[in-house]
Scaffold this motif. Structure first.
Motif, PDB file in Angstrom:
ATOM      1  N   THR A  95      40.420  12.956 -53.159  1.00 27.45           N
ATOM      2  CA  THR A  95      39.544  12.081 -53.214  1.00 27.45           C
ATOM      3  C   THR A  95      38.584  12.249 -53.976  1.00 27.45           C
ATOM      4  N   PRO A  96      37.732  12.985 -55.326  1.00 25.57           N
ATOM      5  CA  PRO A  96      36.350  14.048 -55.315  1.00 25.57           C
ATOM      6  C   PRO A  96      35.640  13.388 -53.985  1.00 25.57           C
ATOM      7  N   ALA A  97      34.750  13.815 -53.663  1.00 25.86           N
ATOM      8  CA  ALA A  97      33.441  13.055 -52.482  1.00 25.86           C
ATOM      9  C   ALA A  97      32.537  12.431 -53.126  1.00 25.86           C
ATOM     10  N   ARG A  98      32.132  12.871 -54.599  1.00 29.28           N
ATOM     11  CA  ARG A  98      30.972  12.361 -55.702  1.00 29.28           C
ATOM     12  C   ARG A  98      30.666  10.751 -54.849  1.00 29.28           C
ATOM     13  N   PRO A  99      32.077   9.844 -55.050  1.00 25.93           N
ATOM     14  CA  PRO A  99      31.991   8.421 -54.981  1.00 25.93           C
ATOM     15  C   PRO A  99      31.680   8.158 -53.269  1.00 25.93           C
ATOM     16  N   ILE A 100      32.355   8.666 -52.837  1.00 28.96           N
ATOM     17  CA  ILE A 100      32.387   8.334 -51.303  1.00 28.96           C
ATOM     18  C   ILE A 100      30.347   8.498 -50.758  1.00 28.96           C
ATOM     19  N   ILE A 101      29.611   9.744 -50.836  1.00 30.16           N
ATOM     20  CA  ILE A 101      28.629  10.315 -50.720  1.00 30.16           C
ATOM     21  C   ILE A 101      27.837   8.827 -51.235  1.00 30.16           C
ATOM     22  N   ILE A 102      27.967   8.635 -52.438  1.00 37.63           N
ATOM     23  CA  ILE A 102      26.847   7.695 -53.235  1.00 37.63           C
ATOM     24  C   ILE A 102      27.033   6.518 -52.998  1.00 37.63           C
ATOM     25  N   THR A 103      28.121   5.841 -52.056  1.00 39.35           N
ATOM     26  CA  THR A 103      28.259   4.859 -52.251  1.00 39.35           C
ATOM     27  C   THR A 103      27.555   4.360 -50.342  1.00 39.35           C
ATOM     28  N   THR A 104      27.706   5.487 -49.270  1.00 43.08           N
ATOM     29  CA  THR A 104      27.038   5.684 -47.904  1.00 43.08           C
ATOM     30  C   THR A 104      26.073   6.027 -48.067  1.00 43.08           C
ATOM     31  N   SER A 105      25.302   6.179 -49.229  1.00 47.30           N
ATOM     32  CA  SER A 105      24.266   6.197 -48.874  1.00 47.30           C
ATOM     33  C   SER A 105      23.084   5.444 -49.682  1.00 47.30           C
ATOM     34  N   LEU A 106      24.088   4.467 -50.232  1.00 47.43           N
ATOM     35  CA  LEU A 106      23.384   3.381 -51.033  1.00 47.43           C
ATOM     36  C   LEU A 106      23.701   2.079 -49.349  1.00 47.43           C
ATOM     37  N   ALA A 107      24.554   2.537 -48.703  1.00 50.34           N
ATOM     38  CA  ALA A 107      25.127   1.394 -47.630  1.00 50.34           C
ATOM     39  C   ALA A 107      24.168   2.081 -46.802  1.00 50.34           C
ATOM     40  N   SER A 108      23.133   2.451 -46.178  1.00 47.65           N
ATOM     41  CA  SER A 108      22.684   3.715 -45.670  1.00 47.65           C
ATOM     42  C   SER A 108      20.776   3.533 -45.841  1.00 47.65           C
ATOM     43  N   LEU A 109      20.686   2.930 -47.438  1.00 47.90           N
ATOM     44  CA  LEU A 109      19.121   2.351 -47.464  1.00 47.90           C
ATOM     45  C   LEU A 109      18.784   0.930 -47.110  1.00 47.90           C
ATOM     46  N   GLY A 110      20.575   0.340 -47.128  1.00 44.86           N
ATOM     47  CA  GLY A 110      20.365  -1.157 -46.858  1.00 44.86           C
ATOM     48  C   GLY A 110      20.608  -1.496 -45.577  1.00 44.86           C
ATOM     49  N   VAL A 111      21.076  -0.482 -45.185  1.00 46.31           N
ATOM     50  CA  VAL A 111      20.886  -0.580 -42.742  1.00 46.31           C
ATOM     51  C   VAL A 111      20.153  -0.281 -42.071  1.00 46.31           C
ATOM     52  N   ALA A 112      19.056   0.864 -42.966  1.00 40.11           N
ATOM     53  CA  ALA A 112      18.419   0.993 -42.563  1.00 40.11           C
ATOM     54  C   ALA A 112      17.210   0.683 -41.777  1.00 40.11           C
ATOM     55  N   PHE A 113      16.929  -0.455 -42.895  1.00 41.44           N
ATOM     56  CA  PHE A 113      15.607  -1.442 -42.052  1.00 41.44           C
ATOM     57  C   PHE A 113      15.919  -2.188 -40.823  1.00 41.44           C
ATOM     58  N   PHE A 114      17.442  -2.005 -40.174  1.00 43.88           N
ATOM     59  CA  PHE A 114      17.612  -2.720 -39.354  1.00 43.88           C
ATOM     60  C   PHE A 114      17.637  -1.804 -37.960  1.00 43.88           C
ATOM     61  N   GLY A 115      17.724  -0.800 -38.431  1.00 43.92           N
ATOM     62  CA  GLY A 115      18.010   0.307 -37.460  1.00 43.92           C
ATOM     63  C   GLY A 115      18.568   1.200 -37.355  1.00 43.92           C
ATOM     64  N   GLY A 116      19.638   1.430 -38.240  1.00 47.53           N
ATOM     65  CA  GLY A 116      21.108   2.385 -38.556  1.00 47.53           C
ATOM     66  C   GLY A 116      20.836   2.971 -39.680  1.00 47.53           C
ATOM     67  N   ILE A 117      21.180   4.048 -38.908  1.00 45.67           N
ATOM     68  CA  ILE A 117      21.059   5.333 -39.337  1.00 45.67           C
ATOM     69  C   ILE A 117      22.385   5.963 -39.647  1.00 45.67           C
ATOM     70  N   THR A 118      21.912   6.600 -40.598  1.00 43.42           N
ATOM     71  CA  THR A 118      22.581   7.279 -41.796  1.00 43.42           C
ATOM     72  C   THR A 118      24.403   6.844 -41.884  1.00 43.42           C
ATOM     73  N   ILE A 119      25.090   6.007 -42.797  1.00 44.06           N
ATOM     74  CA  ILE A 119      25.956   5.762 -42.609  1.00 44.06           C
ATOM     75  C   ILE A 119      26.508   7.307 -43.523  1.00 44.06           C
ATOM     76  N   VAL A 120      27.957   7.431 -43.004  1.00 46.59           N
ATOM     77  CA  VAL A 120      28.336   8.815 -43.525  1.00 46.59           C
ATOM     78  C   VAL A 120      29.795   8.658 -43.508  1.00 46.59           C
ATOM     79  N   ILE A 121      30.807   9.062 -43.860  1.00 49.61           N
ATOM     80  CA  ILE A 121      32.760   9.402 -44.371  1.00 49.61           C
ATOM     81  C   ILE A 121      32.917  10.081 -42.136  1.00 49.61           C
ATOM     82  N   ALA A 122      33.303   9.275 -41.869  1.00 45.75           N
ATOM     83  CA  ALA A 122      33.630   9.522 -40.346  1.00 45.75           C
ATOM     84  C   ALA A 122      34.838  11.059 -40.750  1.00 45.75           C
ATOM     85  N   ALA A 123      35.153  11.933 -39.890  1.00 44.45           N
ATOM     86  CA  ALA A 123      35.596  13.085 -39.251  1.00 44.45           C
ATOM     87  C   ALA A 123      36.717  12.276 -38.081  1.00 44.45           C
ATOM     88  N   ILE A 124      36.211  12.399 -36.983  1.00 46.04           N
ATOM     89  CA  ILE A 124      37.231  12.459 -35.876  1.00 46.04           C
ATOM     90  C   ILE A 124      38.029  11.096 -36.254  1.00 46.04           C
TER      91      ILE A 124
END
Length: 400
Positions: free
Chosen positions: A240-269
């Motif tokens: 799977t390419p990273a492009r759609p994952i990074i774009i989607t999570t960054s848009l999610a980050s924009l939405g939740v930031a106003f309520f104190g949510g820090i950057t949404i990312v792909i999980a590692a562990i």
């Protein structure tokens, strides 16, 4: 999705959420204490990161048919502990928005995909093994403070791994909770079901917050989350390419930031729980684990106050043992992947050791440095074109 549904995949998704709440959420508590925020604001933070991770994970897993597990930036959250109360909540939200926009641009550009593809498979697997190594060790270290329940959980794991391997983690989870109540006297009496009440935070942009939080947040999210997270997907056989994952999570980050949510990312562990055979024997059906993970995040977000109380009641050693045993398969698979690449095995070992060391340098974590050091070792030790002409001729003659 009905024919692809499996209890093992749903359990893997639940365990990933369980470990995320029980581990990185502790950093949120520390950040909240540093910022002197109220319980309501803390609940809003947990609601925001849960909803952001849940929605993005469900969308990506359903769309890509790949177990994409998303979460919040744990190393980014650690930055907050050092910055509060020097910056305000509004300034922090402003920095979240700036970092989300920058990460969105990185995703749209497509350069991140080229970086991931350039990493040799053995080195990517070694990095993953190094990240997960501490969790495997942590399962056995828990013997020191909680020997009875630790040995019981290990025995249960081995028994059902032999008898009912597909449902082993389900059984282990249920029995471990019973053991916590029976042997450790854990009480869940104080856990009450209360709905979350999101609190809107007006963003405030400053150069200070941008330089001290937004830019470091981008750096640690890309190197500490997206890089190892994509490597985990790749080493599990997903291209799977990273492009759609990074774009989607960054848009999610924009939405939740106003309520104190820090950057949404792909999980590692925790992603390793959903991408391996324990989630499902058929790799094409493991996307259900990613969807289940997102659903449990949504439930956790709605009852964020309850989640905080529940995990505060569980012994941290129990979570450590559960995480370590659940990740054994992923650790073994990663080590095998690192050692199977005979043409750069030594570079893979160096990558594993550097990543497992937990080193930090220039503010960057061991996952980043493990790849960098391993890549340098790979070039020096295993690339013929990197050698002087005389050495290449000597090496060629030796091989012949």
């Amino acid at each position: 999705m009905k024919k692809d549904f499996s209890l093992s995949a749903v359990t893997a998704g639940f365990l990933a959420v369980l470990i995320s709440y029980a581990g990185p959420l502790v950093i949120f508590f520390q950040a909240a204490q540093s910022a002197h925020v109220s319980a309501e604001m803390m609940s809003s933070w947990v609601w925001a990161i849960s909803i952001g991770a849940g929605v993005s994970g469900i969308l990506l897993s359903w769309w890509l048919k790949v177990p994409v597990v998303t979460a919040w930036s744990a190393p980014g959250t650690a930055l907050l502990v050092t910055l509060f109360p020097a910056i305000t909540l509004g300034q922090a939200v402003g920095a979240y928005l700036v970092s989300a926009v920058i990460i969105f641009i990185i995703g749209v550009s497509g350069y991140f995909d080229k970086l991931v593809q350039a990493i040799p498979k053995g080195i990517a697997s070694a990095m993953m093994a190094g990240i997960l190594f501490q969790f495997g060790v942590g399962a056995f270290q828990a013997v020191t403070s909680m020997p009875l329940i630790t040995f019981c959980m290990m025995g249960i794991y081995l028994l059902f791994r032999r008898l009912l391997p597909r449902y082993c983690l389900v059984i282990l989870l249920v029995i471990s909770l019973v053991l916590a109540v029976a042997l450790e006297g854990v009480s869940l009496a104080g856990v009450t079901f209360t709905l979350a009440s999101p609190v809107f935070i007006t963003p405030e942009w400053t150069w200070g917050a941008t330089l001290s939080l937004a830019l470091p947040l981008v750096l640690v999210s890309v190197t500490g989350q997206f890089l190892p997270g994509m490597a985990i997907l790749r080493s599990s056989g997903y291209s799977t390419p990273a492009r759609p994952i990074i774009i989607t999570t960054s848009l999610a980050s924009l939405g939740v930031a106003f309520f104190g949510g820090i950057t949404i990312v792909i999980a590692a562990i925790t992603a390793a729980l959903c991408t391996g055979k324990d989630a499902h024997e058929d790799a094409k059906k493991r996307y259900v684990a990613g969807i289940a993970n997102g659903v449990f995040y949504l439930v956790g977000g709605c009852f964020s106050g309850t989640i905080i109380l529940f995990f505060a009641a569980l012994p941290k050693e129990l979570i450590a043992v559960l995480a370590g045993l659940a990740l054994l398969g992923a650790i073994g698979g990663s080590l095998a992947g690192a050692m199977n690449e005979a043409d750069h095995r030594e570079a893979s070992i160096i990558t594993f050791l550097a990543t497992a060391s937990g080193m930090t340098f220039w503010g960057l974590g061991s996952a980043f440095w493990g790849v960098v050091i391993g890549a340098v070792a790979y070039l020096l030790l295993h690339k013929p074109w990197f050698l002087p002409a005389k050495a290449r001729r000597t090496n060629s003659t030796t091989v012949s």
